[in-house]
Write an enzyme that holds these catalytic residues in place. Structure first.
Site, PDB file in Angstrom:
ATOM      1  CG  HIS A  55      -0.496  -9.262   3.628  1.00 51.61           C
ATOM      2  ND1 HIS A  55      -0.359  -8.041   2.666  1.00 51.61           N
ATOM      3  CD2 HIS A  55       0.507 -10.116   2.986  1.00 51.61           C
ATOM      4  CE1 HIS A  55       0.558  -8.221   1.971  1.00 51.61           C
ATOM      5  NE2 HIS A  55       1.031  -8.998   2.193  1.00 51.61           N
TER       6      HIS A  55
HETATM    7  P1  TYD Z   1      -1.381  -6.083  -1.419  1.00 49.85           P
HETATM    8  O1  TYD Z   1      -0.588  -7.165  -1.496  1.00 49.85           O
HETATM    9  O2  TYD Z   1      -2.490  -6.148  -0.402  1.00 49.85           O
HETATM   10  O3  TYD Z   1      -0.616  -4.764  -1.040  1.00 49.85           O
HETATM   11  P2  TYD Z   1      -0.011  -4.244   0.199  1.00 49.85           P
HETATM   12  O4  TYD Z   1      -0.073  -5.238   1.295  1.00 49.85           O
HETATM   13  O5  TYD Z   1       1.324  -3.658   0.136  1.00 49.85           O
HETATM   14  O6  TYD Z   1      -1.016  -3.203   0.731  1.00 49.85           O
HETATM   15  O7  TYD Z   1      -1.914  -5.656  -2.824  1.00 49.85           O
HETATM   16  C1  TYD Z   1      -2.828  -4.322  -3.101  1.00 49.85           C
HETATM   17  C2  TYD Z   1      -3.734  -4.764  -4.230  1.00 49.85           C
HETATM   18  O8  TYD Z   1      -3.245  -4.992  -5.214  1.00 49.85           O
HETATM   19  C3  TYD Z   1      -4.920  -5.748  -3.838  1.00 49.85           C
HETATM   20  O9  TYD Z   1      -6.038  -5.118  -4.033  1.00 49.85           O
HETATM   21  C4  TYD Z   1      -4.480  -6.814  -4.883  1.00 49.85           C
HETATM   22  C5  TYD Z   1      -3.541  -6.237  -5.843  1.00 49.85           C
HETATM   23  N1  TYD Z   1      -2.521  -6.907  -6.248  1.00 49.85           N
HETATM   24  C6  TYD Z   1      -2.646  -7.642  -7.339  1.00 49.85           C
HETATM   25  O10 TYD Z   1      -3.918  -7.585  -8.274  1.00 49.85           O
HETATM   26  N2  TYD Z   1      -1.741  -8.619  -8.006  1.00 49.85           N
HETATM   27  C7  TYD Z   1      -0.463  -8.483  -7.124  1.00 49.85           C
HETATM   28  O11 TYD Z   1       0.445  -9.181  -7.686  1.00 49.85           O
HETATM   29  C8  TYD Z   1      -0.488  -7.692  -5.877  1.00 49.85           C
HETATM   30  C9  TYD Z   1       0.943  -7.761  -5.151  1.00 49.85           C
HETATM   31  C10 TYD Z   1      -1.482  -6.992  -5.676  1.00 49.85           C
END
Ligand code: TYD
Length: 137
Positions: A55
């Protein structure tokens, strides 16, 4: 976020206060990094072969640290890509807005520590690569 490139992202060598009792690294907002951290999160227990990220963010700045173990971050500004292997708790990768990132090659026991300039906001994410490329045009 349109104009940012991977050249705006950089490795930051953090201060390491060496001590025979154990080393210490400190990160002062707006001194060691260009922002004040409003949020800290950490990623751990990543299964072997798994990848995270994929992302970009519209506004968010982040400093990513391998607090333990190692992993690879591949940055992509829509034109060029660059990979960094993080494996030192006193080194951080500054990621500016508008950069697509993929994290993989997590070692066993790796802990990714992230300092973020803003609170969590799903609206700030671009999770579709085609959409990301459009934003960068
Ligand atoms: P995400 O940032 O999409 O993780 P990655 O890109 O590493 O796979 O986050 C995964 C999940 O966690 C997403 O559903 C949102 C949640 N999340 C939060 O609620 N708060 C946060 O600060 C972060 C980073 C993620």
């Amino acid at each position: 976020m349109k104009e940012t490139t991977i050249a705006d992202c950089k490795l930051i060598d953090l201060r390491k206060i060496s001590d025979r009792r154990g080393n210490l690294t400190v990160i002062e907002g707006k001194q060691d990094i260009p922002f004040d951290a409003k949020r800290v999160y950490y990623l751990y227990d990543v299964p072997g072969g798994e990848s995270r990220g994929a992302h970009a963010h519209k506004e968010l700045q982040q400093l990513i640290i391998a607090a333990n173990g190692s992993f690879t971050i591949t940055l992509d500004d829509g034109t060029s890509k660059k990979s960094y292997t993080l494996n030192r708790p006193y080194q951080g990768l500054l990621i500016v807005p508008g950069i697509w990132r993929v994290l993989d090659d997590f070692s066993s026991g790796a802990v990714l520590l992230c300092l973020a300039s803003e609170h969590y906001k799903e609206d700030d994410y671009i999770r579709n690569y085609k959409e990301f490329k459009k934003h960068k045009q």
